[in-house]
Scaffold this active site. Structure first.
Site, PDB file in Angstrom:
ATOM      1  N   LYS A  34       0.847  -1.204   0.000  1.00  0.00           N
ATOM      2  CA  LYS A  34       0.000   0.000   0.000  1.00  0.00           C
ATOM      3  C   LYS A  34       0.878   1.248   0.000  1.00  0.00           C
ATOM      4  O   LYS A  34       2.080   1.169   0.285  1.00  0.00           O
ATOM      5  CB  LYS A  34      -0.923  -0.017   1.222  1.00  0.00           C
ATOM      6  CG  LYS A  34      -0.180   0.020   2.550  1.00  0.00           C
ATOM      7  CD  LYS A  34      -1.124  -0.259   3.725  1.00  0.00           C
ATOM      8  CE  LYS A  34      -0.348  -0.217   5.035  1.00  0.00           C
ATOM      9  NZ  LYS A  34      -1.162  -0.696   6.166  1.00  0.00           N
ATOM     10  N   ARG A 130     -10.953  -0.296  14.847  1.00  0.00           N
ATOM     11  CA  ARG A 130     -11.041   0.265  13.501  1.00  0.00           C
ATOM     12  C   ARG A 130     -12.105  -0.545  12.775  1.00  0.00           C
ATOM     13  O   ARG A 130     -13.131  -0.844  13.365  1.00  0.00           O
ATOM     14  CB  ARG A 130      -9.648   0.178  12.862  1.00  0.00           C
ATOM     15  CG  ARG A 130      -9.470   1.036  11.639  1.00  0.00           C
ATOM     16  CD  ARG A 130      -7.995   1.216  11.241  1.00  0.00           C
ATOM     17  NE  ARG A 130      -7.365  -0.023  10.789  1.00  0.00           N
ATOM     18  CZ  ARG A 130      -6.098  -0.087  10.343  1.00  0.00           C
ATOM     19  NH1 ARG A 130      -5.359   1.010  10.287  1.00  0.00           N
ATOM     20  NH2 ARG A 130      -5.573  -1.227   9.953  1.00  0.00           N
ATOM     21  N   HIS A 159      -6.145  -7.521  13.028  1.00  0.00           N
ATOM     22  CA  HIS A 159      -4.946  -6.668  12.980  1.00  0.00           C
ATOM     23  C   HIS A 159      -4.563  -6.258  14.396  1.00  0.00           C
ATOM     24  O   HIS A 159      -5.422  -5.888  15.190  1.00  0.00           O
ATOM     25  CB  HIS A 159      -5.255  -5.430  12.122  1.00  0.00           C
ATOM     26  CG  HIS A 159      -4.053  -4.623  11.750  1.00  0.00           C
ATOM     27  ND1 HIS A 159      -2.975  -5.156  11.065  1.00  0.00           N
ATOM     28  CD2 HIS A 159      -3.759  -3.316  11.944  1.00  0.00           C
ATOM     29  CE1 HIS A 159      -2.069  -4.205  10.863  1.00  0.00           C
ATOM     30  NE2 HIS A 159      -2.515  -3.086  11.392  1.00  0.00           N
ATOM     31  N   ARG A 215       1.256 -11.008   6.984  1.00  0.00           N
ATOM     32  CA  ARG A 215       1.001  -9.778   6.235  1.00  0.00           C
ATOM     33  C   ARG A 215       2.050  -8.713   6.525  1.00  0.00           C
ATOM     34  O   ARG A 215       1.748  -7.658   7.060  1.00  0.00           O
ATOM     35  CB  ARG A 215      -0.347  -9.199   6.680  1.00  0.00           C
ATOM     36  CG  ARG A 215      -1.531  -9.605   5.894  1.00  0.00           C
ATOM     37  CD  ARG A 215      -2.802  -8.856   6.240  1.00  0.00           C
ATOM     38  NE  ARG A 215      -2.877  -8.115   7.464  1.00  0.00           N
ATOM     39  CZ  ARG A 215      -3.543  -8.495   8.556  1.00  0.00           C
ATOM     40  NH1 ARG A 215      -4.207  -9.625   8.584  1.00  0.00           N
ATOM     41  NH2 ARG A 215      -3.552  -7.727   9.628  1.00  0.00           N
ATOM     42  N   TYR A 252      15.077  31.015   5.568  1.00  0.00           N
ATOM     43  CA  TYR A 252      13.908  31.785   6.024  1.00  0.00           C
ATOM     44  C   TYR A 252      13.956  32.032   7.528  1.00  0.00           C
ATOM     45  O   TYR A 252      14.273  31.128   8.304  1.00  0.00           O
ATOM     46  CB  TYR A 252      12.622  31.009   5.716  1.00  0.00           C
ATOM     47  CG  TYR A 252      12.271  30.946   4.257  1.00  0.00           C
ATOM     48  CD1 TYR A 252      11.946  32.101   3.537  1.00  0.00           C
ATOM     49  CD2 TYR A 252      12.254  29.730   3.587  1.00  0.00           C
ATOM     50  CE1 TYR A 252      11.613  32.036   2.197  1.00  0.00           C
ATOM     51  CE2 TYR A 252      11.918  29.652   2.239  1.00  0.00           C
ATOM     52  CZ  TYR A 252      11.600  30.811   1.557  1.00  0.00           C
ATOM     53  OH  TYR A 252      11.268  30.742   0.228  1.00  0.00           O
ATOM     54  N   CYS A 299      13.599  24.491   3.456  1.00  0.00           N
ATOM     55  CA  CYS A 299      12.695  25.189   2.535  1.00  0.00           C
ATOM     56  C   CYS A 299      11.854  24.161   1.773  1.00  0.00           C
ATOM     57  O   CYS A 299      12.048  22.960   1.912  1.00  0.00           O
ATOM     58  CB  CYS A 299      13.493  26.016   1.534  1.00  0.00           C
ATOM     59  SG  CYS A 299      14.705  27.130   2.281  1.00  0.00           S
ATOM     60  N   ASP A 301      11.968  23.451  -1.369  1.00  0.00           N
ATOM     61  CA  ASP A 301      12.737  22.755  -2.413  1.00  0.00           C
ATOM     62  C   ASP A 301      14.217  22.592  -2.102  1.00  0.00           C
ATOM     63  O   ASP A 301      14.930  21.961  -2.884  1.00  0.00           O
ATOM     64  CB  ASP A 301      12.624  23.525  -3.733  1.00  0.00           C
ATOM     65  CG  ASP A 301      11.210  23.970  -4.001  1.00  0.00           C
ATOM     66  OD1 ASP A 301      10.338  23.095  -4.092  1.00  0.00           O
ATOM     67  OD2 ASP A 301      10.965  25.193  -4.071  1.00  0.00           O
TER      68      ASP A 301
HETATM   69  C1  LIG Z   1      -0.351  -1.739   6.807  1.00  0.00           C
HETATM   70  C2  LIG Z   1      -0.951  -3.021   7.184  1.00  0.00           C
HETATM   71  C3  LIG Z   1      -0.144  -4.156   7.411  1.00  0.00           C
HETATM   72  C4  LIG Z   1       1.369  -4.108   7.420  1.00  0.00           C
HETATM   73  O1  LIG Z   1       1.823  -3.624   8.647  1.00  0.00           O
HETATM   74  P1  LIG Z   1       3.396  -3.480   8.955  1.00  0.00           P
HETATM   75  O2  LIG Z   1       3.450  -2.998  10.354  1.00  0.00           O
HETATM   76  O3  LIG Z   1       3.925  -2.497   7.978  1.00  0.00           O
HETATM   77  O4  LIG Z   1       3.994  -4.822   8.756  1.00  0.00           O
HETATM   78  C5  LIG Z   1      -0.789  -5.364   7.637  1.00  0.00           C
HETATM   79  N1  LIG Z   1      -2.137  -5.438   7.667  1.00  0.00           N
HETATM   80  C6  LIG Z   1      -2.933  -4.367   7.486  1.00  0.00           C
HETATM   81  C7  LIG Z   1      -4.410  -4.531   7.555  1.00  0.00           C
HETATM   82  C8  LIG Z   1      -2.373  -3.124   7.247  1.00  0.00           C
HETATM   83  O5  LIG Z   1      -3.174  -2.059   7.102  1.00  0.00           O
END
Ligand SMILES: *Cc1c(COP(=O)(O)O)cnc(C)c1O
Length: 359
Positions: A34, A130, A159, A215, A252, A299, A301
């Site tokens: 992602k 969530r 998760h 994951r 700046y 800055c 850039d």
């Molecule tokens: C981003 C995400 C992960 C990966 O998590 P890491 O901490 O980067 O390994 C796994 N599962 C879900 C649902 C996520 O949103």
């Protein structure tokens, strides 16, 4: 070209994937790509991971998955945060994460019309607060979803809310609730091909959570353990070198004023490239294997750095903002510590105009 570029070391990526495989004993891997593969470039990263045996990809949004399909990537893609993106999922053969009955029903109806079977994974909220069914709700809703026509529940997932797993107590409770739910559903003859809950930290430190699929995201990019190799270096070249007298204000707001005769290099990288403005008077760049402190404000850039004490610097010398030179190293974790954030944010903030080059 003059501006900053991100050099991505695909060998490091392969090495990090190797660590996932070793840690999990070759469990199935959903590689999380992602947010443009955490800033590393989703298409190139996905291609390399697939070549190295990854069989599933995970993205946040449907649009990210579509981009991968349009680049010719054919492995299953799990979409974590979507709702009712039925047409896209069917058209591009994507696997949605489902967290309500109504959405599952829409997928069922559409799949039936096309005489197809839509694979889905179901999300359970075991403590993240969530998306996802609460375990209680899951007990009643998952059987209803399982009864829908043309729907195949391929996976059950949850998760961890402690991304870093500093304390494993809460994560242990989440895992327990997740496994209990799976067991109860099994008694009702609802069996999932895959169950997955392990993010990077759990891949690294919680073997009991590996189940039959993991994951990982962050660890693929080289963060979270000594054994891993950061894959991304943020580099640039010097734009101009100038000698200035003591008492010269820099950038700046004139928050820095030289207290000696100084040599200052201007580097074309700024907060628009993801080099946080919080690094004003705090950041460092590597030049000729030495650390050059950022002078004054960052800055949009450019930044200015002090090279008075670094011999042999030329205009056009290579500069590393993240990466290593000689014995010196700056990681996204170092920058995160200085700017009060996490490596995830440092990596995903790297701007769009920063070219990604692969080696
Ligand atoms: C981003 C995400 C992960 C990966 O998590 P890491 O901490 O980067 O390994 C796994 N599962 C879900 C649902 C996520 O949103």
């Amino acid at each position: 070209m003059q501006n900053a570029f991100a050099e991505i070391d695909l060998e490091a990526l392969s090495h990090n994937l190797g660590v996932v495989k070793k840690k999990t004993g070759n469990k199935k891997i959903i590689a999380v790509v992602k947010a443009n593969a955490y800033g590393h470039g989703a298409v190139e990263i996905s291609r390399r991971l697939i070549k190295n045996g990854v069989s599933f990809l995970g993205v946040a949004f449907t649009g990210e998955a579509v981009q991968l399909r349009e680049a010719g990537i054919e492995v299953p893609i799990l979409v974590f945060f979507n709702r009712d993106t039925v047409e896209e999922c069917l058209h591009y053969n994507l696997t949605p994460v489902i967290f309500d009955y109504g959405s599952a029903k829409k997928f069922s109806t559409a799949a039936r019309r096309l005489d197809r079977r839509q694979a889905i994974h179901i999300k359970v909220d075991t403590g993240m607060g969530r998306i996802g069914f609460s375990p209680d709700k899951a007990r009643t809703e998952i059987p209803r979803i399982a009864a829908l026509k043309n729907i195949y529940i391929e996976g059950l997932m949850s998760h961890f809310s402690d991304a870093g797993l500093q304390s494993k107590d809460f994560a242990g409770r989440q895992l327990h609730d997740f496994l209990l739910l799976r067991k109860e559903l099994r008694k009702k003859k609802i069996i999932f091909k895959y169950a997955h809950i392990a993010n990077s930290a759990a891949v690294l430190n919680m073997p009991g959570a590996h189940l039959n699929m993991v994951r990982p995201g962050l660890m693929l990019y080289g963060y979270g353990d000594e054994k891993l190799r950061p894959a991304l270096s943020l580099k640039s070249r010097i734009l101009m070198i100038k000698k200035v007298p003591a008492g010269t204000p820099v950038s700046y707001g004139r928050t820095f004023i030289t207290n000696r005769k100084s040599i200052i290099a201007t580097i074309p990288v700024g907060y628009a490239d993801g080099y946080s403005r919080k690094l004003s008077n705090q950041g460092e760049a590597l030049i000729n294997g030495r650390r050059a402190p950022v002078l004054g404000r960052v800055c949009m850039d450019t930044i200015m750095v002090d090279i008075t004490d670094i011999p042999g610097v030329k205009e056009d010398s290579e500069v590393a903002l993240i990466g290593s030179q000689g014995k010196e190293k700056i990681t996204a974790a170092d920058i995160a510590e200085k700017t009060g954030t996490i490596p995830y944010e440092v990596l995903t903030s790297i701007g769009q105009r920063v070219r990604r080059v692969y080696k």
